[in-house]
Design an enzyme around this catalytic site. Structure first.
Site, mmCIF file in Angstrom:
data_model
loop_
_atom_site.group_PDB
_atom_site.id
_atom_site.type_symbol
_atom_site.label_atom_id
_atom_site.label_comp_id
_atom_site.label_asym_id
_atom_site.label_seq_id
_atom_site.Cartn_x
_atom_site.Cartn_y
_atom_site.Cartn_z
ATOM 1 N N GLU A 1 22.019 -30.753 -130.346
ATOM 2 C CA GLU A 1 22.823 -30.351 -129.182
ATOM 3 C C GLU A 1 24.301 -30.625 -129.406
ATOM 4 O OE1 GLU A 1 21.043 -31.892 -125.577
ATOM 5 O OE2 GLU A 1 19.603 -30.249 -125.574
ATOM 6 N N GLU A 33 13.124 -27.549 -128.432
ATOM 7 C CA GLU A 33 12.884 -28.430 -127.276
ATOM 8 C C GLU A 33 12.679 -27.545 -126.063
ATOM 9 O OE1 GLU A 33 15.621 -31.580 -126.176
ATOM 10 O OE2 GLU A 33 16.027 -31.993 -128.287
HETATM 11 C C1 BG6 Z 1 18.032 -32.792 -124.705
HETATM 12 C C2 BG6 Z 1 18.018 -33.818 -125.773
HETATM 13 O O1 BG6 Z 1 19.231 -32.966 -124.035
HETATM 14 O O2 BG6 Z 1 17.159 -32.839 -123.654
HETATM 15 C C3 BG6 Z 1 16.897 -34.825 -125.667
HETATM 16 O O3 BG6 Z 1 18.101 -33.302 -127.065
HETATM 17 C C4 BG6 Z 1 16.597 -35.095 -124.220
HETATM 18 O O4 BG6 Z 1 17.276 -35.972 -126.379
HETATM 19 C C5 BG6 Z 1 16.124 -33.815 -123.553
HETATM 20 O O5 BG6 Z 1 15.682 -36.117 -124.007
HETATM 21 C C6 BG6 Z 1 15.750 -33.935 -122.098
HETATM 22 O O6 BG6 Z 1 16.755 -34.566 -121.394
HETATM 23 P P1 BG6 Z 1 16.468 -35.850 -120.525
HETATM 24 O O7 BG6 Z 1 17.782 -36.288 -120.038
HETATM 25 O O8 BG6 Z 1 15.567 -35.417 -119.428
HETATM 26 O O9 BG6 Z 1 15.822 -36.826 -121.439
#
Ligand code: BG6
Length: 493
Positions: free
Chosen positions: A201, A391
């Site tokens: 990211e 993700e």
């Molecule tokens: C992304 C990241 O921002 O989203 C992860 O690459 C992160 O590290 C994921 O955990 C979800 O975000 P959050 O804040 O709900 O953990």
């Protein structure tokens, strides 16, 4: 009917600092998240320090954006709980976890290497053997089950000593330290790892400056754009070097993918949304995939009086160190408007106009599977390189029933809709090659530091204060995803 290519890679993703724990074991150095407290959906995480007069304190913001006072030293303080220290103990339980991933049928597993396990201070002359051994063992475990590791070289965890002693990524010296670290791991694992992502990211640094309500100052943008430039150069040098270590390596960028819509059909909103795509999404993708800054970049810099330090050699590196694939995370869409906002979404990171056609998670993130299709089609059309969704998931409260089961049909619904959207994009010509869901297993939230914001298909018995047995239990989504993978995405029921 859904359709996925025969060799489509199915799996899940984690990050070292959110999963491993063991923060001070086997020679590992500290990283930024080790001095970051827990937060909630409406209270931020803090970065802790000792000021120049020896007084403890905490500053808002995390990572690059943590502003500790002049002369202060980052510090772990007794009065706070730091959720990443223990995380979910993947460090000691990776064999059990990878076995569960294999049971789900994974062909790919995304994880990050913790830089500070390899070079505890970031600028050490020699790597830490225990760190190298740990990841070797993890990768060997993956291969035992025919799971391909997909490795993020950096996932929000610059060694803290580099922050403290060099001022972090705004200092060009970090490029050299990163490339040395990358070279070390690429040589070490050249026969075990094929897929590498240079920065997780990467676009967050500047995108969140305007997403959080546009409060970034010119100084914030100056620093943010320089940080990005230095990371682009580090990424490009790594790609060039990596290809000499093993020509079969496949390199990807990694973008926080948010689909931006105009909130109304007012042409001013249409243009504002397009500009958000440029500053938030294309800015990094263009450099890393096309090898040069976009046509609009100068305007972005001028807008904030930014003057970047860029050398001729940098431009050459960027041109010759482009990535092979475009990878991104996708959780939500966001509405952009030039009009007064009367119905704003409350929640961490999402800040924007409420979209009446969508529902929102308990953390204010829009559920928008069609937004993923939109993103895939738009991005593929722009770059025409293979894509990976690395993700995607739903952070939600889970309830453990009296018999120990966890019925997370809301999570199944979320993934079903997004898998369907990926299939629709593929049918429309997009070359999508992999899907790694976020949190194959519950882990510490990056944004809030909570455990109760759960993403996993595997439940971990651990709460926000660090209590729990760490026992792993498959949720209903575990068995559902198993069927999805076994049918190559055809059985979504
Ligand atoms: C992304 C990241 O921002 O989203 C992860 O690459 C992160 O590290 C994921 O955990 C979800 O975000 P959050 O804040 O709900 O953990």
């Amino acid at each position: 009917m859904t359709q996925f290519p025969k060799n489509f890679l199915w799996g899940g993703a984690i990050a070292a600092n959110q999963a491993e724990g063991a923060y001070n074991e086997d020679g590992r150095g500290l990283v930024q998240t080790d001095v970051t407290t827990g937060g909630t959906v409406d209270s931020p995480r803090y970065t802790t320090y000792i000021d120049k007069d020896g007084k403890p304190g905490k500053a808002g913001g995390m990572g690059h954006n943590a502003r500790i006072p002049e002369g202060a030293t980052f510090a772990v303080l007794d009065d706070y709980y730091y959720p990443n220290h223990k995380a979910v103990d993947f460090y000691h339980r990776y064999k059990e976890d990878i076995k569960l991933f294999a049971e789900m049928g994974y062909s790919i597993f995304r994880l990050s290497i913790s830089w500070a396990r390899i070079f505890p201070n970031g600028d050490d002359a020699e790597p830490n053997q225990a760190g190298l051994d740990f990841y070797r063992s993890v990768f060997e475990e993956c291969h035992k089950y025919n799971i391909e590791p997909l490795v993020s070289i950096w996932h929000f965890d610059t060694p803290l000593a580099l922050e403290q002693n060099y001022g972090g990524w705004k200092n060009r010296k970090l490029i050299g330290f990163y490339v040395k670290y990358a070279e070390t791991i690429m040589k070490e694992y050249k026969d075990l790892v094929k897929y590498w992502l240079t920065f997780n990211e990467i676009n967050n640094t500047t995108m969140f400056l305007d997403m959080m309500g546009g409060h970034g100052t010119d100084a914030d943008y100056q620093e943010g754009y320089q940080v990005l430039h230095n990371q682009f150069v580090a990424s490009a040098k790594t790609v060039r070097l990596g290809k000499t270590i093993n020509p079969d390596f496949v390199f990807g960028n990694m973008i926080c993918g948010i689909t931006f819509y105009p909130a109304t059909c007012d042409p001013a909103d249409i243009l504002a949304a397009e500009h958000k795509w440029q500053s938030g999404i294309y800015y990094c993708g263009d450099v890393q995939v096309k090898g040069a800054y976009g046509t609009y970049a100068k305007k972005l810099w001028t807008e904030h009086n930014v003057e970047l330090e860029i050398t001729e050699e940098d431009l050459d590196d960027l041109k010759n160190g482009t990535v092979d694939i475009y990878t991104f995370s996708y959780y939500m869409s966001n509405n952009v408007t030039t009009h007064e906002i009367t119905d704003k979404v409350a929640g961490n990171f999402s800040a924007g106009v409420r979209n009446p056609y969508l529902t929102y998670s308990d953390w204010g993130w829009a559920h928008d599977a069609m937004g993923l299709q939109y993103y895939l089609e738009k991005i593929y059309d722009r770059y025409q390189v293979p894509l990976m969704v690395v993700e995607n998931g739903l952070g939600a409260f889970d309830t453990v029933e009296a018999d120990g089961s966890i019925h997370d049909d809301y999570r199944i619904d979320y993934h079903r809709a997004h898998i369907k959207a990926m299939s629709d994009a593929i049918a429309n010509g997009v070359d999508l090659i992999a899907y790694t869901t976020w949190g194959c297993i519950d882990l510490v939230s990056a944004g809030t530091g909570e455990m109760r914001k759960r993403y996993g298909f595997i439940y971990v018995d651990m709460d926000d204060a660090g209590n729990g047995t760490l026992e792993r239990t498959p949720k209903d989504s575990f068995y559902w995803y198993q069927k999805v993978i076994a049918s190559n995405g055809q059985d979504l029921e």
